[in-house]
Design an enzyme around this catalytic site. Structure first.
Site, PDB file in Angstrom:
ATOM      1  N   HIS A  99       0.840  -1.201   0.000  1.00 54.42           N
ATOM      2  CA  HIS A  99       0.000   0.000   0.000  1.00 54.42           C
ATOM      3  C   HIS A  99       0.867   1.240   0.000  1.00 54.42           C
ATOM      4  CE1 HIS A  99       0.686  -1.311   4.163  1.00 54.42           C
ATOM      5  NE2 HIS A  99       0.668  -0.043   4.496  1.00 54.42           N
ATOM      6  N   HIS A 101       0.958   5.166   0.966  1.00 54.87           N
ATOM      7  CA  HIS A 101       0.330   6.226   1.737  1.00 54.87           C
ATOM      8  C   HIS A 101       0.439   7.515   0.924  1.00 54.87           C
ATOM      9  CE1 HIS A 101       0.221   4.154   5.751  1.00 54.87           C
ATOM     10  NE2 HIS A 101       1.231   3.481   5.224  1.00 54.87           N
TER      11      HIS A 101
HETATM   12  P1  AMP Z   1       1.490   0.545   7.459  1.00 53.63           P
HETATM   13  O1  AMP Z   1       1.865   0.847   8.866  1.00 53.63           O
HETATM   14  O2  AMP Z   1       2.355   1.225   6.443  1.00 53.63           O
HETATM   15  O3  AMP Z   1       1.356  -0.938   7.206  1.00 53.63           O
HETATM   16  O4  AMP Z   1       0.080   1.208   7.219  1.00 53.63           O
HETATM   17  C1  AMP Z   1      -1.117   0.614   7.524  1.00 53.63           C
HETATM   18  C2  AMP Z   1      -2.121   1.723   7.627  1.00 53.63           C
HETATM   19  O5  AMP Z   1      -3.426   1.181   7.542  1.00 53.63           O
HETATM   20  C3  AMP Z   1      -2.042   2.532   8.923  1.00 53.63           C
HETATM   21  O6  AMP Z   1      -1.774   3.896   8.617  1.00 53.63           O
HETATM   22  C4  AMP Z   1      -3.429   2.340   9.545  1.00 53.63           C
HETATM   23  O7  AMP Z   1      -3.899   3.490  10.186  1.00 53.63           O
HETATM   24  C5  AMP Z   1      -4.256   1.973   8.332  1.00 53.63           C
HETATM   25  N1  AMP Z   1      -5.433   1.163   8.608  1.00 53.63           N
HETATM   26  C6  AMP Z   1      -5.533   0.062   9.385  1.00 53.63           C
HETATM   27  N2  AMP Z   1      -6.784  -0.412   9.376  1.00 53.63           N
HETATM   28  C7  AMP Z   1      -7.503   0.403   8.570  1.00 53.63           C
HETATM   29  C8  AMP Z   1      -8.859   0.449   8.152  1.00 53.63           C
HETATM   30  N3  AMP Z   1      -9.753  -0.461   8.563  1.00 53.63           N
HETATM   31  N4  AMP Z   1      -9.245   1.441   7.315  1.00 53.63           N
HETATM   32  C9  AMP Z   1      -8.365   2.366   6.898  1.00 53.63           C
HETATM   33  N5  AMP Z   1      -7.062   2.382   7.243  1.00 53.63           N
HETATM   34  C10 AMP Z   1      -6.638   1.419   8.083  1.00 53.63           C
END
Ligand code: AMP
Length: 113
Positions: A99, A101
C-alpha cells in the site's frame, strides 16, 4: 499470503471511506490520519509488500503506480504531497498488503522520522 484487513476492504466485507477506484487500484482514507489528507492506495492484484512487487508483472506494477498518481490527482493535492511505502519491521509496515500512503494538505518535514 495471509488474509489482511486490506483484502477485506477490497472485497467490501468491511467498510472504508473510498475516495478513488478503478480497474487497477482502490484508494481509501486512512483510519488514523497523519496529515489533513491521508489516503491508502492498494493494487487490486495483491503483493504482500513493496518488497514483493517482483511477484507481479511490470505491466501490473506500472498500472498500480499510475493508479496512485490518478488517486492523488483526484484528491486535488495541487500544492504537492508525499507518497510513502512502509516496508518490513524497520519501515514500520503493519499490513501485509502492499500500500502507498498518500499524505498531503500540509507542509511535510524532512528527513522523515
Ligand atoms: P502501514 O503501517 O504502512 O502498514 O500502514 C497501515 C495503515 O493502515 C495505517 O496507517 C493504519 O492506520 C491503516 N489502517 C488500518 N486499518 C484500517 C482500516 N480499517 N481502514 C483504513 N485504514 C486502516
Amino acid at each position: 499470503m495471509e488474509d489482511t484487513i486490506f483484502d477485506k476492504i477490497l472485497r467490501k466485507e468491511i467498510p472504508s471511506d473510498v475516495v478513488y477506484e478503478d480497474d487497477d487500484v482502490l484508494a481509501f482514507r486512512d483510519i488514523n490520519p497523519q496529515a489533513p489528507t491521508h489516503v491508502v492506495v492498494i493494487p487490486k492484484s495483491k503483493a504482500a509488500g513493496f518488497d514483493r512487487l517482483q511477484s507481479l508483472s511490470p505491466e501490473v506494477v506500472g498500472r498500480y503506480m499510475q493508479g496512485v498518481a490518478r488517486a492523488a490527482e483526484k484528491l486535488g493535492l495541487g500544492e504537492g504531497y508525499r507518497v510513502v511505502f512502509n516496508v518490513g519491521r524497520h519501515g514500520l509496515q503493519t499490513v501485509a498488503y502492499v500500500h502507498a500512503h498518500l499524505l498531503g494538505g500540509r507542509m511535510m518535514g524532512w528527513p522523515p522520522g
